[in-house]
Design a protein around this motif. Structure first.
Motif, PDB file in Angstrom:
ATOM      1  N   GLN A   1       1.736   7.057  -6.736  1.00 37.77           N
ATOM      2  CA  GLN A   1       0.511   7.771  -7.134  1.00 37.77           C
ATOM      3  C   GLN A   1      -0.438   6.857  -7.910  1.00 37.77           C
ATOM      4  O   GLN A   1      -1.185   7.293  -8.782  1.00 37.77           O
ATOM      5  CB  GLN A   1       0.869   8.998  -7.966  1.00 37.77           C
ATOM      6  CG  GLN A   1       1.801   9.976  -7.238  1.00 37.77           C
ATOM      7  CD  GLN A   1       2.321  11.083  -8.116  1.00 37.77           C
ATOM      8  OE1 GLN A   1       1.838  11.291  -9.233  1.00 37.77           O
ATOM      9  NE2 GLN A   1       3.307  11.814  -7.626  1.00 37.77           N
ATOM     10  N   SER A   2      -0.378   5.549  -7.615  1.00 36.43           N
ATOM     11  CA  SER A   2      -1.246   4.529  -8.222  1.00 36.43           C
ATOM     12  C   SER A   2      -1.157   4.488  -9.744  1.00 36.43           C
ATOM     13  O   SER A   2      -2.080   4.016 -10.412  1.00 36.43           O
ATOM     14  CB  SER A   2      -2.707   4.734  -7.794  1.00 36.43           C
ATOM     15  OG  SER A   2      -2.856   4.572  -6.399  1.00 36.43           O
TER      16      SER A   2
ATOM     17  N   GLU B   1       2.396   1.732  -3.504  1.00 36.31           N
ATOM     18  CA  GLU B   1       1.352   2.193  -4.415  1.00 36.31           C
ATOM     19  C   GLU B   1       1.063   3.675  -4.211  1.00 36.31           C
ATOM     20  O   GLU B   1       0.920   4.450  -5.177  1.00 36.31           O
ATOM     21  CB  GLU B   1       0.084   1.372  -4.215  1.00 36.31           C
ATOM     22  CG  GLU B   1      -1.056   1.777  -5.143  1.00 36.31           C
ATOM     23  CD  GLU B   1      -2.312   0.963  -4.919  1.00 36.31           C
ATOM     24  OE1 GLU B   1      -3.407   1.492  -5.169  1.00 36.31           O
ATOM     25  OE2 GLU B   1      -2.196  -0.193  -4.469  1.00 36.31           O
ATOM     26  N   GLU B   2       1.015   4.086  -2.963  1.00 36.96           N
ATOM     27  CA  GLU B   2       0.765   5.496  -2.653  1.00 36.96           C
ATOM     28  C   GLU B   2       1.902   6.373  -3.170  1.00 36.96           C
ATOM     29  O   GLU B   2       1.653   7.432  -3.772  1.00 36.96           O
ATOM     30  CB  GLU B   2       0.618   5.655  -1.134  1.00 36.96           C
ATOM     31  CG  GLU B   2       0.396   7.081  -0.673  1.00 36.96           C
ATOM     32  CD  GLU B   2       0.386   7.170   0.847  1.00 36.96           C
ATOM     33  OE1 GLU B   2       0.984   8.119   1.381  1.00 36.96           O
ATOM     34  OE2 GLU B   2      -0.195   6.274   1.500  1.00 36.96           O
ATOM     35  N   ARG B   3       3.158   5.942  -2.945  1.00 38.83           N
ATOM     36  CA  ARG B   3       4.309   6.713  -3.420  1.00 38.83           C
ATOM     37  C   ARG B   3       4.330   6.805  -4.945  1.00 38.83           C
ATOM     38  O   ARG B   3       4.843   7.769  -5.510  1.00 38.83           O
ATOM     39  CB  ARG B   3       5.610   6.083  -2.923  1.00 38.83           C
ATOM     40  CG  ARG B   3       5.845   6.221  -1.426  1.00 38.83           C
ATOM     41  CD  ARG B   3       5.979   7.679  -1.021  1.00 38.83           C
ATOM     42  NE  ARG B   3       6.155   7.854   0.399  1.00 38.83           N
ATOM     43  CZ  ARG B   3       7.323   8.156   0.979  1.00 38.83           C
ATOM     44  NH1 ARG B   3       8.393   8.308   0.246  1.00 38.83           N
ATOM     45  NH2 ARG B   3       7.378   8.306   2.295  1.00 38.83           N
TER      46      ARG B   3
ATOM     47  N   ARG C   1       0.838  -1.212   0.000  1.00 36.09           N
ATOM     48  CA  ARG C   1       0.000   0.000   0.000  1.00 36.09           C
ATOM     49  C   ARG C   1       0.867   1.254   0.000  1.00 36.09           C
ATOM     50  O   ARG C   1       0.546   2.245  -0.680  1.00 36.09           O
ATOM     51  CB  ARG C   1      -0.932  -0.013   1.222  1.00 36.09           C
ATOM     52  CG  ARG C   1      -2.065  -1.033   1.135  1.00 36.09           C
ATOM     53  CD  ARG C   1      -3.126  -0.780   2.186  1.00 36.09           C
ATOM     54  NE  ARG C   1      -2.618  -0.997   3.545  1.00 36.09           N
ATOM     55  CZ  ARG C   1      -2.658  -2.178   4.171  1.00 36.09           C
ATOM     56  NH1 ARG C   1      -3.168  -3.244   3.561  1.00 36.09           N
ATOM     57  NH2 ARG C   1      -2.201  -2.297   5.409  1.00 36.09           N
TER      58      ARG C   1
END
Length: 400
Positions: free
Chosen positions: A248-249, A244-246, A241
């Motif tokens: 920016q998906s 993925e956040e880093r 997670r």
């Protein structure tokens, strides 16, 4: 044992490629290295010049099916600073290439090289560790930890940053460390990467995603040591997670694969890269942080230069000064690459406003001026070629 012309000490990627290149260049080679059975799940990005070298060694066709092409290299300013640089995309098509290079699992490289070495008639594989090196007038004697010894006319130290060869040659080094650690991992994702490698520049260092075959990528995430250690303790789900956040998906849902590794970042350069009947290759000569895909690409240029020196006349004895010739030939490339990688990394860490202005301005210029961007891309692929061409064109215009 048959007569040995070149002893290669060290059986990593650089050592194995050195042994194979010199053997196929007509020299009889002993590859001296203890068995190494530890699985290596890391990947290596090799640029076009390195790929062409693997083609010359007839290795590429066996490696290619397990690789992913790097057709676009994108830089995104992921800092929260006041002065932020624009996103810059470097496309291989702009300089007439199908790809800048390819990202290759290290396990594939190691297996392919091991198979090629087993069937190469000019290579004697010695599964032992060098324990003592003695110079003679016409060569060297290498004592092994199994009590045996071998004699060679020339030897290559590819035995890593704690090189016995370098110590025997009494070559000093300049070493330094960074307040950073690199987290290295592979991950799956739900959206295709489209052969785009994305490097986010953050306050703690680069966060670099590099394509792998299918919907998979490798990641080198440079962080503060405490942050890297804390993130390494997270579950794979939590870390997925966070990555993925880093990102920016941009690649959809991320699933981190097992075997996350963390390495402290440091650098090292030897004061000499060769002397007399010996040379230093790879991390025995230079150590880089995993930034800008420089490490093994630089080592392959070491090997190209050494092959040219030792194999241009394989019917002749190896010159007693071959190591000194190699040192002179490799110095400019190694020093320039070391300096550029170090400056790039330190510019990301600096809170000094003029440094931030220069970095942002440089990326603005590259984004806006295609000829300069093309020159930088060509220089990254084949150092010296683009600058030489640019200088020649400039000289021609001035002459007119």
């Amino acid at each position: 044992m048959k007569q040995i012309e070149v002893a290669v000490i060290g059986g990593g990627l650089a050592g194995m490629i050195t042994a194979l290149a010199l053997a196929r260049g007509g020299r009889s080679v002993a590859l001296v290295a203890a068995p190494h059975n530890k699985a290596d799940k890391r990947t290596t990005a090799l640029m076009d010049q390195s790929i062409r070298f693997l083609e010359r060694l007839t290795l590429w066709d066996k490696i290619a099916p397990s690789t992913a092409a790097l057709t676009t290299m994108r830089i995104i300013d992921g800092t929260s600073r006041l002065l932020r640089a624009p996103t810059v995309s470097f496309r291989s098509s702009e300089i007439g290439l199908e790809a800048f290079g390819y990202n290759i699992p290290n396990a594939v490289l190691l297996d392919t090289l091991a198979t090629a070495i087993e069937t190469e008639g000019n290579i004697t594989r010695i599964e032992a560790t060098a324990s003592e090196i003695t110079f003679r007038d016409d060569g060297v004697t290498i004592g092994l930890d199994n009590g045996q010894s071998i004699e060679a006319a020339f030897f290559v130290g590819s035995d890593g940053r704690n090189s016995l060869v370098r110590e025997t040659l009494d070559i000093k080094v300049k070493g330094w460390s960074y307040p950073q650690s690199a987290m290295v991992l592979n991950f799956a994702h739900t959206l295709p990467h489209q052969n785009i490698s994305t490097e986010f520049h953050t306050e703690s260092g680069p966060f670099t995603q590099v394509p792998l075959p299918g919907n998979r990528s490798s990641l080198v995430w440079v962080q503060k040591p405490a942050e890297a250690a804390a993130n390494a303790e997270k579950s794979l789900e939590e870390l997925s997670r966070l990555v993925e956040e880093r990102m920016q998906s941009m690649l959809g849902r991320v699933t981190i694969e097992d075997n996350v590794q963390v390495w402290p970042l440091s650098g090292m350069t030897a004061y000499r890269f060769g002397k007399g009947r010996a040379v230093l290759i790879g991390e025995a000569a230079h150590v880089f942080p995993p930034i800008g895909a420089q490490g093994l690409n630089l080592s392959l240029r070491d090997i190209l230069a050494l092959s040219d020196i030792l194999c241009s006349r394989p019917d002749q004895p190896i010159q007693a000064s071959a190591g000194d010739i190699f040192d002179r030939r490799r110095r400019a490339d190694v020093i320039s690459r070391t300096t550029s990688v170090d400056l790039l990394n330190r510019s990301l860490l600096s809170d000094f406003l003029p440094v931030q202005v220069l970095r942002a301005a440089g990326l603005h210029v590259l984004s806006a001026i295609a000829p300069l961007r093309n020159m930088v891309m060509r220089e990254g692929i084949e150092p010296g070629g683009s600058l030489g061409s640019f200088t020649a064109k400039l000289r021609k215009k001035l002459h007119r």
